[in-house]
Scaffold this motif. Structure first.
Motif, short mmCIF file in Angstrom:
data_model
loop_
_atom_site.label_atom_id
_atom_site.label_comp_id
_atom_site.label_asym_id
_atom_site.label_seq_id
_atom_site.Cartn_x
_atom_site.Cartn_y
_atom_site.Cartn_z
N ASP A 51 21.62 12.46 6.55
CA ASP A 51 22.08 13.70 7.17
C ASP A 51 23.53 13.62 7.62
OD1 ASP A 51 19.59 14.62 6.67
OD2 ASP A 51 19.44 15.70 8.57
N VAL A 52 23.95 12.44 8.06
CA VAL A 52 25.36 12.27 8.43
C VAL A 52 26.21 12.47 7.17
CG1 VAL A 52 27.10 10.62 9.21
CG2 VAL A 52 24.93 10.81 10.43
N HIS A 53 25.71 11.95 6.06
CA HIS A 53 26.41 12.10 4.78
C HIS A 53 26.50 13.59 4.39
CE1 HIS A 53 27.86 11.15 0.86
NE2 HIS A 53 26.82 11.72 0.27
N HIS A 54 25.42 14.34 4.59
CA HIS A 54 25.44 15.79 4.32
C HIS A 54 26.45 16.50 5.21
CE1 HIS A 54 21.09 15.60 2.62
NE2 HIS A 54 22.00 15.30 1.71
N TRP A 55 26.48 16.06 6.46
CA TRP A 55 27.43 16.65 7.40
C TRP A 55 28.86 16.42 6.90
CZ3 TRP A 55 31.43 14.56 10.21
CH2 TRP A 55 31.96 15.37 11.21
N GLU A 56 29.13 15.18 6.42
CA GLU A 56 30.48 14.86 5.93
C GLU A 56 30.85 15.76 4.74
OE1 GLU A 56 30.34 10.08 7.01
OE2 GLU A 56 29.90 10.77 4.98
N GLU A 57 29.89 15.95 3.83
CA GLU A 57 30.15 16.80 2.66
C GLU A 57 30.50 18.22 3.10
OE1 GLU A 57 26.80 16.96 0.02
OE2 GLU A 57 27.06 14.87 -0.61
N PHE A 91 21.23 11.69 15.40
CA PHE A 91 22.12 12.37 14.46
C PHE A 91 23.38 12.86 15.19
CE2 PHE A 91 23.39 16.61 12.83
CZ PHE A 91 23.89 16.23 11.61
N ARG A 92 23.17 13.52 16.33
CA ARG A 92 24.32 14.06 17.06
C ARG A 92 25.23 12.93 17.54
NH1 ARG A 92 23.77 17.91 22.29
NH2 ARG A 92 22.95 15.96 23.08
N GLU A 93 24.61 11.86 18.05
CA GLU A 93 25.42 10.74 18.55
C GLU A 93 26.17 10.05 17.41
OE1 GLU A 93 22.99 8.09 20.85
OE2 GLU A 93 22.74 9.58 22.44
N ALA A 94 25.52 9.92 16.26
CA ALA A 94 26.16 9.26 15.12
C ALA A 94 27.46 9.99 14.78
CB ALA A 94 25.23 9.25 13.92
N ILE A 95 27.42 11.30 14.80
CA ILE A 95 28.61 12.06 14.43
C ILE A 95 29.67 11.99 15.52
CG2 ILE A 95 29.43 14.42 14.00
CD1 ILE A 95 26.80 14.64 12.33
N GLU A 96 29.20 12.09 16.79
CA GLU A 96 30.16 11.99 17.89
C GLU A 96 30.85 10.62 17.89
OE1 GLU A 96 27.91 13.05 21.31
OE2 GLU A 96 28.07 15.19 20.88
N THR A 153 28.22 19.33 16.83
CA THR A 153 26.97 19.68 16.18
C THR A 153 26.04 20.23 17.24
OG1 THR A 153 26.27 17.43 16.56
CG2 THR A 153 27.06 17.93 14.36
N ASP A 154 25.15 21.11 16.84
CA ASP A 154 24.10 21.60 17.72
C ASP A 154 22.78 21.11 17.18
OD1 ASP A 154 25.13 22.93 19.88
OD2 ASP A 154 25.48 24.79 18.77
N ILE A 155 21.84 20.89 18.07
CA ILE A 155 20.50 20.49 17.61
C ILE A 155 19.47 21.46 18.19
CG2 ILE A 155 20.94 18.04 17.19
CD1 ILE A 155 19.95 17.44 20.01
N LEU A 156 18.37 21.62 17.47
CA LEU A 156 17.32 22.54 17.92
C LEU A 156 15.98 21.98 17.45
CD1 LEU A 156 16.76 25.32 19.25
CD2 LEU A 156 16.92 26.35 16.99
#
Ligand SMILES: [Zn+2]
Length: 530
Positions: free
Chosen positions: A225-231, A290-295, A304-307
């Protein structure tokens, strides 16, 4: 055809049958939509509806409620679609029984073909019918062929439905953007009962999500998912799509867990031992990681927002875990949409909307102190949640109209095992059991569970287990299609070797297909046992 009227008639018939039926196991089985014998055979409806008053509408199961914000026309269209798909599968057994009863004369093949065309709307394989005079028709092979033909017809129906939604998809993407989200990535549990999540439970077009992938227990892979975020972010920098890099929009990651309100400790999420707490904790942990990985990796401004959303798979009512002002979520701070439906039932349309918005600002907090958060979610998040809650109210009513508020098949009643990438277009509850795998070794536990479920549903009754092996390829990548076919064949061989006892008895049939990556691409059959 006036589908809304047809829907009303079906719903009335379902209600009438419920009113006259004795209370007990099948008191809630509807007339309007055919439930397969396999569904009725699942021993999980020992819980009389009377013991569990419907959480949203107190007059159910005998009479549905009418909420001011629900969409009856959409319910009618979806009922039509469900009837088509489940009807295709449920017509197989009676049709084959008729064919089995035909005399094996010279006209057998022709007459069998006529019966099939009339009832199922597709042809049976000539070879199987022509060989029937020797030892009678191979009903197991015919059954498997019919199940795969029904699957292809269902997929085509959904693709047609998707193509009609083109404008709605754009509207929904614009709505997400208006709420401040340039990408929405959703990961539900892979359970077959959540398969109708986008189309039915949340009422959003499938392709309006940037990414959607199901994982057992909603345990999505953080690195992927981090990879998807980067894309996604790279595309914003390079192409300014869908927003430019300096726009203050966010990437939203949603995880969806599930429970069963009538049998919470048996029919909840198998991946978490039907323990709701564990399911919630595990999904929250992944979201936070996920949120922490990106931060941690991309620092400031990489918002990022999470729900987190929960689904009661008996009623399809959702729970939304409302983030606070910092974007943090809590197990104890959520809105139960069944309750909210009940609370807003007697209000006018406007009053109901206001009440929903008020509830989002001050969601139900289960234990004082535990679920309290730091302030309100941002305005876009509030609008998104309100939309999800209102959409889901239509689904609560849909299950009320057609099933008396609770599905009769609260457990397993799948029609086939889906191996590989799955038919993402087929968005319907309890049609398939999913085993996402690229090699049998990695998904052998899932596959064993599937075979066990289907031994009860099919093999015990002498019917074969249909296994649909399906992989997507990328036509832009040279050799991708051929590699997908080779992979499907490899997985088929491994499945045949592992369950050779079933194969020897003709009780396991595989169907191989591949499909190009874009949603709605044609499905190409590349192999069928029968
Ligand atoms: Zn699950």
């Amino acid at each position: 055809m006036n589908t809304r009227n047809a829907y009303k008639i079906r719903a009335r018939k379902a209600a009438a049958s419920r009113a006259s039926a004795p209370t007990g196991r099948h008191a809630t089985a509807p007339v309007g939509l055919g439930i397969s014998p396999s569904a009725a055979a699942t021993p999980d409806t020992d819980t009389p509806a009377a013991l569990f008053p419907h959480p949203a509408c107190s007059t159910l199961p005998s009479q549905s409620c009418r909420h001011p914000l629900t969409d009856g026309n959409a319910n009618a269209r979806l009922a039509h679609c469900e009837e088509f798909v489940k009807g295709k599968f449920d017509a197989i057994e009676p049709t084959l029984k008729t064919i089995a009863g035909l005399p094996y004369t010279n006209e057998f093949a022709e007459r069998a073909q006529q019966v099939a065309r009339q009832a199922l709307e597709f042809d049976l394989p000539e070879q199987l019918l022509n060989d029937a005079w020797v030892v009678g028709p191979d009903m197991k092979a015919l059954y498997a062929h019919c199940a795969f033909a029904a699957l292809k017809a269902s997929a085509a129906k959904f693709v047609d439905d998707l193509n009609r939604q083109v404008e709605t998809v754009q509207d929904t993407r614009n709505f997400f953007l208006d709420c401040g989200f340039h990408a929405v990535d959703i990961s539900p549990c892979a359970d077959g009962r959540l398969k109708g999540l986008t189309r039915y439970i949340l009422r959003l077009p499938l392709s309006s999500f940037t990414r959607r992938k199901a994982y057992a227990g909603a345990l999505f892979d953080v690195e992927t998912d981090v990879h998807h975020w980067e894309e996604t972010e790279l595309r914003r920098f390079r192409e300014g799509v869908p927003t430019t890099a300096d726009a203050g929009t966010r990437y939203l990651k949603i995880a969806v867990y599930h429970t069963s309100s009538s049998a919470p400790s048996e029919q909840g999420c198998a991946a978490h031992g039907s323990n709701e707490n564990k399911a919630i904790q595990a999904a929250m942990e992944r979201l936070t990681q996920f949120r922490e990985a990106i931060e941690n990796a991309f620092c400031c401004g990489a918002s990022t927002d999470i729900l987190l959303i929960g689904v009661d798979t008996d009623t399809d009512a959702i729970k939304v875990h409302v983030p606070d002002g910092n974007g943090d979520i809590s197990q104890h701070r959520f809105i139960d949409n069944a309750e909210l439906y009940k609370e807003t039932l007697a209000l006018s349309e406007d009053q109901a909307r206001i009440k929903i918005y008020d509830t989002i600002i001050s969601p139900n907090v289960k234990s004082p102190g535990w679920g309290s958060g730091q302030g309100e979610p941002h305005e876009g998040m509030r609008r998104l949640i309100a939309n999800l809650l209102i959409n889901n109210m239509s689904q609560i009513e849909y299950v009320g109209d057609l099933y008396g508020g609770r599905y009769p098949d609260i457990g397993h009643a799948e029609r086939y095992i889906s191996v590989g990438d799955g038919f993402e277009e087929v968005q319907m509850r309890n049609v398939a059991y999913y085993a996402h795998l690229h090699t049998l070794e990695e998904g052998v536990a899932d596959m064993d569970v599937g075979i066990k479920i289907f031994t009860g549903l099919n093999a015990k009754r002498g019917l074969p287990i249909p296994v649909a092996i399906h992989y997507r390829y990328d036509a832009r990548v040279p050799g991708s299609r051929e590699r997908s076919i080779a992979k499907a064949e490899r997985v088929r061989d491994a499945i045949n070797a592992r369950y050779d006892d079933l194969v020897a008895k003709g009780l396991l049939h595989c169907h191989l297909s591949v499909q190009d990556r874009p949603t709605g691409s044609p499905i190409e059959t590349v192999g069928e046992d029968a």
